[in-house]
Design a protein around this motif. Structure first.
Motif, PDB file in Angstrom:
ATOM      1  N   ALA A 694       9.783  35.015 -21.340  1.00 45.51           N
ATOM      2  CA  ALA A 694      10.085  33.766 -20.632  1.00 45.51           C
ATOM      3  C   ALA A 694      11.376  33.171 -21.148  1.00 45.51           C
ATOM      4  CB  ALA A 694       8.939  32.780 -20.798  1.00 45.51           C
ATOM      5  N   ARG A 695      12.154  32.646 -20.271  1.00 49.00           N
ATOM      6  CA  ARG A 695      13.427  32.017 -20.639  1.00 49.00           C
ATOM      7  C   ARG A 695      13.453  30.618 -20.065  1.00 49.00           C
ATOM      8  NH1 ARG A 695      17.745  36.601 -19.186  1.00 49.00           N
ATOM      9  NH2 ARG A 695      16.678  36.346 -17.196  1.00 49.00           N
ATOM     10  N   ASP A 696      13.673  29.651 -20.959  1.00 49.84           N
ATOM     11  CA  ASP A 696      13.637  28.265 -20.523  1.00 49.84           C
ATOM     12  C   ASP A 696      14.923  27.912 -19.783  1.00 49.84           C
ATOM     13  OD1 ASP A 696      12.137  25.519 -22.272  1.00 49.84           O
ATOM     14  OD2 ASP A 696      12.905  25.625 -20.242  1.00 49.84           O
ATOM     15  N   THR A 697      14.844  26.881 -18.927  1.00 46.39           N
ATOM     16  CA  THR A 697      16.033  26.449 -18.213  1.00 46.39           C
ATOM     17  C   THR A 697      16.952  25.634 -19.101  1.00 46.39           C
ATOM     18  OG1 THR A 697      14.770  24.565 -17.420  1.00 46.39           O
ATOM     19  CG2 THR A 697      14.950  26.449 -15.954  1.00 46.39           C
ATOM     20  N   THR A 698      16.462  25.054 -20.171  1.00 52.33           N
ATOM     21  CA  THR A 698      17.326  24.331 -21.121  1.00 52.33           C
ATOM     22  C   THR A 698      17.882  25.312 -22.128  1.00 52.33           C
ATOM     23  OG1 THR A 698      15.412  23.846 -22.490  1.00 52.33           O
ATOM     24  CG2 THR A 698      16.051  22.171 -20.913  1.00 52.33           C
ATOM     25  N   SER A 699      19.025  24.970 -22.665  1.00 52.93           N
ATOM     26  CA  SER A 699      19.701  25.849 -23.608  1.00 52.93           C
ATOM     27  C   SER A 699      19.109  25.695 -24.999  1.00 52.93           C
ATOM     28  CB  SER A 699      21.186  25.516 -23.649  1.00 52.93           C
ATOM     29  OG  SER A 699      21.361  24.210 -24.154  1.00 52.93           O
ATOM     30  N   PHE A 700      19.526  26.604 -25.855  1.00 51.36           N
ATOM     31  CA  PHE A 700      19.065  26.565 -27.238  1.00 51.36           C
ATOM     32  C   PHE A 700      19.485  25.275 -27.921  1.00 51.36           C
ATOM     33  CE2 PHE A 700      19.408  27.638 -31.738  1.00 51.36           C
ATOM     34  CZ  PHE A 700      18.214  28.304 -31.967  1.00 51.36           C
ATOM     35  N   GLU A 701      20.692  24.829 -27.667  1.00 53.78           N
ATOM     36  CA  GLU A 701      21.178  23.609 -28.304  1.00 53.78           C
ATOM     37  C   GLU A 701      20.419  22.389 -27.806  1.00 53.78           C
ATOM     38  OE1 GLU A 701      23.170  23.240 -30.793  1.00 53.78           O
ATOM     39  OE2 GLU A 701      23.401  25.403 -30.959  1.00 53.78           O
ATOM     40  N   LYS A 702      20.039  22.388 -26.549  1.00 62.11           N
ATOM     41  CA  LYS A 702      19.278  21.251 -26.025  1.00 62.11           C
ATOM     42  C   LYS A 702      17.915  21.192 -26.684  1.00 62.11           C
ATOM     43  CE  LYS A 702      17.720  19.071 -21.749  1.00 62.11           C
ATOM     44  NZ  LYS A 702      17.703  19.128 -20.285  1.00 62.11           N
ATOM     45  N   ASP A 703      17.286  22.365 -26.880  1.00 59.30           N
ATOM     46  CA  ASP A 703      16.004  22.384 -27.579  1.00 59.30           C
ATOM     47  C   ASP A 703      16.158  21.891 -29.008  1.00 59.30           C
ATOM     48  OD1 ASP A 703      14.768  23.320 -25.354  1.00 59.30           O
ATOM     49  OD2 ASP A 703      14.872  25.435 -25.924  1.00 59.30           O
ATOM     50  N   LEU A 704      17.279  22.230 -29.627  1.00 56.96           N
ATOM     51  CA  LEU A 704      17.505  21.731 -30.977  1.00 56.96           C
ATOM     52  C   LEU A 704      17.625  20.206 -30.985  1.00 56.96           C
ATOM     53  CD1 LEU A 704      19.995  24.197 -32.686  1.00 56.96           C
ATOM     54  CD2 LEU A 704      17.642  23.703 -33.334  1.00 56.96           C
ATOM     55  N   GLN A 705      18.291  19.657 -29.965  1.00 57.62           N
ATOM     56  CA  GLN A 705      18.411  18.203 -29.886  1.00 57.62           C
ATOM     57  C   GLN A 705      17.037  17.555 -29.731  1.00 57.62           C
ATOM     58  OE1 GLN A 705      21.146  17.367 -26.743  1.00 57.62           O
ATOM     59  NE2 GLN A 705      22.903  18.272 -27.820  1.00 57.62           N
ATOM     60  N   VAL A 706      16.145  18.221 -28.977  1.00 53.05           N
ATOM     61  CA  VAL A 706      14.791  17.688 -28.838  1.00 53.05           C
ATOM     62  C   VAL A 706      14.078  17.687 -30.180  1.00 53.05           C
ATOM     63  CG1 VAL A 706      12.535  18.089 -27.766  1.00 53.05           C
ATOM     64  CG2 VAL A 706      14.617  18.344 -26.430  1.00 53.05           C
ATOM     65  N   LEU A 707      14.255  18.799 -30.941  1.00 50.75           N
ATOM     66  CA  LEU A 707      13.620  18.862 -32.243  1.00 50.75           C
ATOM     67  C   LEU A 707      14.215  17.838 -33.201  1.00 50.75           C
ATOM     68  CD1 LEU A 707      13.270  22.701 -32.834  1.00 50.75           C
ATOM     69  CD2 LEU A 707      11.430  21.068 -32.503  1.00 50.75           C
ATOM     70  N   ARG A 708      15.517  17.571 -33.062  1.00 51.34           N
ATOM     71  CA  ARG A 708      16.170  16.656 -33.970  1.00 51.34           C
ATOM     72  C   ARG A 708      15.976  15.190 -33.577  1.00 51.34           C
ATOM     73  NH1 ARG A 708      21.424  18.919 -33.086  1.00 51.34           N
ATOM     74  NH2 ARG A 708      21.350  21.091 -33.697  1.00 51.34           N
ATOM     75  N   SER A 709      15.256  14.919 -32.500  1.00 47.58           N
ATOM     76  CA  SER A 709      15.118  13.540 -32.053  1.00 47.58           C
ATOM     77  C   SER A 709      14.322  12.691 -33.029  1.00 47.58           C
ATOM     78  CB  SER A 709      14.437  13.510 -30.680  1.00 47.58           C
ATOM     79  OG  SER A 709      13.113  14.036 -30.782  1.00 47.58           O
ATOM     80  N   ASP A 710      13.510  13.328 -33.867  1.00 44.99           N
ATOM     81  CA  ASP A 710      12.747  12.610 -34.901  1.00 44.99           C
ATOM     82  C   ASP A 710      11.835  11.526 -34.319  1.00 44.99           C
ATOM     83  OD1 ASP A 710      13.881  14.065 -37.015  1.00 44.99           O
ATOM     84  OD2 ASP A 710      15.663  12.811 -36.927  1.00 44.99           O
ATOM     85  N   LEU A 711      11.414  11.676 -33.074  1.00 43.76           N
ATOM     86  CA  LEU A 711      10.501  10.697 -32.473  1.00 43.76           C
ATOM     87  C   LEU A 711       9.078  10.941 -32.973  1.00 43.76           C
ATOM     88  CD1 LEU A 711      11.780  10.558 -28.787  1.00 43.76           C
ATOM     89  CD2 LEU A 711      12.053   8.823 -30.557  1.00 43.76           C
ATOM     90  N   VAL A 712       8.400   9.851 -33.308  1.00 49.68           N
ATOM     91  CA  VAL A 712       7.000   9.898 -33.746  1.00 49.68           C
ATOM     92  C   VAL A 712       6.149   9.220 -32.668  1.00 49.68           C
ATOM     93  CG1 VAL A 712       5.353   9.245 -35.533  1.00 49.68           C
ATOM     94  CG2 VAL A 712       7.710   9.838 -36.161  1.00 49.68           C
ATOM     95  N   GLY A 713       5.234  10.001 -32.091  1.00 47.79           N
ATOM     96  CA  GLY A 713       4.386   9.426 -31.044  1.00 47.79           C
ATOM     97  C   GLY A 713       3.410   8.392 -31.604  1.00 47.79           C
ATOM     98  N   ILE A 714       3.553   7.140 -31.197  1.00 44.70           N
ATOM     99  CA  ILE A 714       2.665   6.070 -31.693  1.00 44.70           C
ATOM    100  C   ILE A 714       1.931   5.451 -30.501  1.00 44.70           C
ATOM    101  CG2 ILE A 714       4.110   5.573 -33.700  1.00 44.70           C
ATOM    102  CD1 ILE A 714       5.227   3.166 -32.171  1.00 44.70           C
ATOM    103  N   ASP A 715       0.764   4.863 -30.795  1.00 43.99           N
ATOM    104  CA  ASP A 715      -0.034   4.152 -29.787  1.00 43.99           C
ATOM    105  C   ASP A 715      -0.031   2.689 -30.182  1.00 43.99           C
ATOM    106  OD1 ASP A 715      -1.808   3.159 -27.969  1.00 43.99           O
ATOM    107  OD2 ASP A 715      -3.241   4.806 -28.178  1.00 43.99           O
ATOM    108  N   LEU A 716       0.971   1.955 -29.636  1.00 46.39           N
ATOM    109  CA  LEU A 716       1.153   0.569 -30.056  1.00 46.39           C
ATOM    110  C   LEU A 716      -0.029  -0.299 -29.630  1.00 46.39           C
ATOM    111  CD1 LEU A 716       3.031  -1.413 -31.453  1.00 46.39           C
ATOM    112  CD2 LEU A 716       4.184  -1.789 -29.278  1.00 46.39           C
ATOM    113  N   ASP A 717      -0.679   0.053 -28.542  1.00 39.05           N
ATOM    114  CA  ASP A 717      -1.829  -0.741 -28.098  1.00 39.05           C
ATOM    115  C   ASP A 717      -2.942  -0.693 -29.137  1.00 39.05           C
ATOM    116  OD1 ASP A 717      -3.226  -2.333 -26.242  1.00 39.05           O
ATOM    117  OD2 ASP A 717      -4.343  -0.555 -25.564  1.00 39.05           O
ATOM    118  N   ARG A 718      -3.247   0.504 -29.660  1.00 31.90           N
ATOM    119  CA  ARG A 718      -4.274   0.633 -30.703  1.00 31.90           C
ATOM    120  C   ARG A 718      -3.820  -0.030 -31.992  1.00 31.90           C
ATOM    121  NH1 ARG A 718      -6.827   6.740 -30.673  1.00 31.90           N
ATOM    122  NH2 ARG A 718      -7.789   6.671 -28.592  1.00 31.90           N
TER     123      ARG A 718
END
Length: 850
Positions: A694-718
């Motif tokens: 399988a080959r993704d439509t996004t490039s390798f560098e774009k996937d790296l940017q996703v990994l480097r986003s450092d976002l932490v999924g939080i549930d602010l309501d809870r």
């Protein structure tokens, strides 16, 4: 055949004929390669390379110019020998650089004349001007071809004098009238009277040799000099002008226009004949007009004949060597210049300043010939000269010693070879290493090791005294090493060592025989790193060298780790390092005994236990007081920070709240390379988990940017409903909390027919949003579709039996559909294999049913 081809053929034949004529002007049939010096061969090689000739072309040109085949073979061997010496000299130089103590640079001769990187002649490369199918280079300028072999034939000394266009010997026709000038017919005299009588006369000398002066009559002046003619004219005019006798009238006689004279040049000159020249011309002027003596002409006995009598003999060497022109007399009408054939001509080659052919008089010796050649060069072997002579039957060689130079009388055809001195020293020794003045020294009679050390101003303080060695040259030029105890020789307990020619003494330094001593400091100092070790260096000294403590450093519990040299290798619990814990003064004051460091110690300075640097977090978006906040306690959480920010605004979208954890700028910079490496490894692992191929439509560098986003999924309501729960994370330095307004669109990307953003509709399914973007494309990987929520969390589709269970969609989400792997088409052999498998399976089932 076309007219163009006919023209080219005629032009080619004409050009070949022209080149043949040009080459035939110089005949090299009498060249003897054995008598050529290495310098002449090297010059020929250089010129051939500059034109671009190969070895084969060079030999063909030599044959075309008349060189004998036997001499061509000798020339080939000489060229190969010189190149071999080049290669050996280069490899020897490389070896000498690699092993300096075994230097043989001056043991024997080495060739340094030609740059060894030139190899176009060896490979037969041609420059653009040389045509590849033209073995003789006929389309080259013939002058270039002649220049290649020019060094093989010596030049006649003085021949260039009359070929130099910048040296014409033209007389100055506007100079003052020479008193010795002899007046003749067609000369013009200017007679000026001044004083009581004023008159000017321009008088031309008649063919009878007279001038007619008004009121005076005819005066015969032909054959007189200007000085004689002036006296005669004054006396004759005295009868007509009495003021000339009393001095009240003066007369001045000068030369106006000069006549032309005819001079004949005979003998061995380039262009013999009769020349009409101005009457002020000298011998050199006419010789220049005629091209000077030819190949057989004499430069030492040029005769000037007047009235059938030799009135002067010109020696050009007086002018060439000393600048003297006493024999360069002014010519008269009907003079004859005769250039006889030379009587004795010799050649001087090798290490002289002007190698050439020289004409020698009967009274001159070999000393004079050396003087003609400008003397010996700086590399000449002056003790002896080899003379190649011609006898009545054959050739012979004679060695003339230096004391016989003034007695040896040259003979016609002699060739003097001045060789190069040997590339070696007769009295050199060398000392290297731990002495104050290393280098080369004179080998005095009886010089010993201790004497040479004294010449070198003695040993340095760091000299290694236990062992030194002498690199000595044996009688057969091989190397040997003589080791000795330097301390005992210096103290006199062992005998001193007499030195020999080319001995090289090497005395090592203590620092040459051990690793460089260093100590290292790390931790909370301003400039951590490694520093040179010094005796008695302490921890405080090293801290000062490292720029002092950082603000949070503690001078207590500084740890020093030291190497263990005598560890028990057979023990499992053997110590690998020795560790010391010490305290020093915070102000680095020297007080009491100090802990002394040893080479290779490592000093570690820790942080103070109660020291904390302020930590800050940032909150953005829909809070009453967004901005940067300082963390006031170690366990401060997200809910505490929102409370400090005044709480949420009515427009806050709780489900879209996100936490970006990037850390401080310093930590980001320090860990960037390591983190990038880890992220790439994570991405490769994720790609391996995808469907094979399988080959993704996004490039390798774009996937790296996703990994480097450092976002932490939080549930602010809870988090807001249950503060201090496991969902309520403790904030860290550099955290960024974003609380957006309610988002109203959903973005669809990847393998859909029309990627775009769609208005969020509550209750609309994942598949419904895909349909809103045109549906899946033909190569969409449906089971791999996933959704990224505004808070950074990700949810993927799940397979339940034969159905895909897609995640719930929230406002501000992004749906991504990856690409299905490309499958290879089945070949005929693959279909045959499948058919065979089914046939085998059917046969097995039938056999089982029976």
């Amino acid at each position: 055949m076309s007219i163009t081809k006919k023209f080219l053929s005629v032009f080619f034949l004409f050009f070949v004929l022209f080149v043949h004529v040009a080459l035939s002007q110089t005949n090299y049939s009498d060249v003897r390669v054995d008598e050529l010096t290495d310098a002449q061969i090297r010059q020929m090689i250089q010129r051939a390379e500059s034109v671009g000739y190969s070895d084969a072309q060079l030999e063909q040109m030599a044959a075309a110019q008349g060189m004998k085949q036997t001499e061509i073979q000798k020339l080939r061997l000489r060229v190969e020998k010189i190149r071999r010496e080049e290669r050996q000299g280069t490899s020897a130089g490389t070896e000498r650089d690699r092993i300096p103590t075994m230097n043989q640079d001056d043991r024997s001769r080495s060739f340094r004349g030609i740059d060894t990187t030139r190899n176009s002649l060896n490979r037969g490369q041609q420059k653009p001007g040389v045509m590849g199918n033209d073995s003789l280079g006929l389309f080259q300028d013939p002058r270039l071809q002649l220049e290649i072999f020019e060094s093989l034939k010596p030049k006649i000394f003085g021949a260039e004098l009359f070929k130099n266009s910048n040296l014409t010997f033209e007389p100055n026709l506007r100079m003052a009238t020479p008193k010795s000038y002899v007046i003749g017919p067609d000369d013009e005299l200017l007679v000026d009277l001044s004083g009581d009588n004023e008159a000017n006369y321009r008088l031309k000398v008649s063919p009878d040799g007279t001038i007619r002066l008004q009121y005076v009559g005819l005066i015969a002046v032909s054959g007189l000099t200007i000085e004689q003619a002036t006296a005669k004219i004054r006396n004759t005019m005295g009868n007509t002008y009495p003021g000339l006798r009393s001095g009240r009238t003066n007369v001045a006689i000068t030369l106006g226009n000069i006549r032309s004279i005819k001079v004949t040049v005979l003998g061995e000159v380039v262009k013999p004949g009769s020349y009409t020249v101005p009457s002020l011309f000298t011998v050199f002027n006419v010789l220049y007009q005629s091209g000077g003596p030819n190949q057989n002409g004499s430069f030492r006995k040029i005769q000037v004949i007047r009235n059938n009598r030799v009135i002067n003999t010109v020696d050009v060497y007086d002018f060439l060597l000393n600048g003297i022109q006493k024999s360069n007399i002014r010519l008269q009408d009907q003079d004859v210049i005769n250039v006889p054939v030379y009587q004795t001509r010799v050649e001087v080659a090798g290490e002289v300043k002007r190698p050439a052919l020289y004409e020698v008089l009967d009274t001159e010796s070999l000393d004079d010939v050396i003087r003609f050649a400008g003397g010996f060069s700086s590399q000449a072997y002056t003790a002896q000269i080899k003379v190649l002579q011609n006898t009545s039957r054959e050739r012979k060689i004679t060695d003339v010693q230096s004391e016989d130079y003034s007695e040896y009388m040259p003979k016609n055809g002699d060739k003097y070879l001045v060789e190069t001195i040997l590339d070696r020293f007769e009295n050199r020794v060398e000392i290297l290493g731990a002495v104050f003045r290393p280098g080369q020294y004179e080998l005095d009679p009886g010089l010993t090791l201790k004497g040479l050390i004294q010449k070198a101003n003695g040993l340095t303080e760091d000299a290694f005294l236990n062992r030194a060695y002498i690199s000595r040259l044996n009688a057969d030029n091989t190397q040997s090493l003589v080791s000795f105890d330097l301390a005992k020789v210096s103290a006199g307990t062992e005998p001193d060592i007499p030195l020999q020619r080319e001995d090289k003494i090497t005395i090592s330094s203590l620092f040459d025989l051990r690793d460089e001593y260093k100590v290292t400091i790390q931790g909370e100092v301003r400039f951590p790193g490694s520093f040179k070790y010094g005796d008695s260096i302490s921890v405080g000294d090293l801290v000062q060298m490292a720029g002092g403590f950082k603000e949070g450093a503690t001078p207590n519990r500084i740890e020093v780790s030291r190497r263990v040299k005598n560890s028990d290798a057979m023990s499992e619990s053997a110590r690998t390092a020795e560790v010391f814990t010490i305290n020093i003064d915070p102000g680095l004051k020297i007080a009491g005994p100090r802990f002394r460091l040893k080479p290779f110690d490592i000093v570690s300075v820790r942080n103070s236990e109660g020291y904390q640097v302020q930590r800050q977090v940032k909150i953005e978006g829909e809070v009453l007081y967004p901005g940067t906040y300082t963390v006031t306690k170690k366990n401060e959480r997200i809910s505490d920070l929102i409370r400090r920010a005044g709480g949420l605004t009515p427009l806050a979208y709780v489900d879209g709240a996100s936490l970006k954890r990037t850390g401080t700028p310093e930590s980001r910079y320090a860990d960037s390379l390591e983190r990038l490496k880890e992220e790439r490894e994570k991405l490769l692992n994720l790609q391996r988990l995808k469907q094979t191929g399988a080959r993704d439509t996004t490039s390798f560098e774009k996937d790296l940017q996703v990994l480097r986003s450092d976002l932490v999924g939080i549930d602010l309501d809870r988090i807001l409903k249950r503060p201090s729960s496991r969902y309520d994370l403790i904030v860290e330095d550099g955290d960024i909390i974003r609380i957006p307004k309610e988002l109203q669109t959903v973005r669809i990307t990847g393998e859909v027919l029309k990627p775009n953003s769609i208005v969020y509709i509550k209750g609309r399914s994942f598949k419904g949003y895909i349909d809103g973007a045109g549906g899946f494309s033909y190569n969409a990987y449906k089971r791999g579709a996933y959704i990224v929520y505004p808070n950074g969390s990700v949810a993927a589709a799940k397979k339940f039996i034969f159905f895909n269970n897609y995640p719930q969609v929230k406002p501000g989400s992004e749906i991504f559909v990856p690409k299905r792997a490309e499958r290879e088409k089945l070949t005929a052999q693959s279909w045959i294999g499948i058919g065979t498998a089914f046939a085998s399976l059917g046969a097995i089932i039938v056999s089982l049913l029976k």
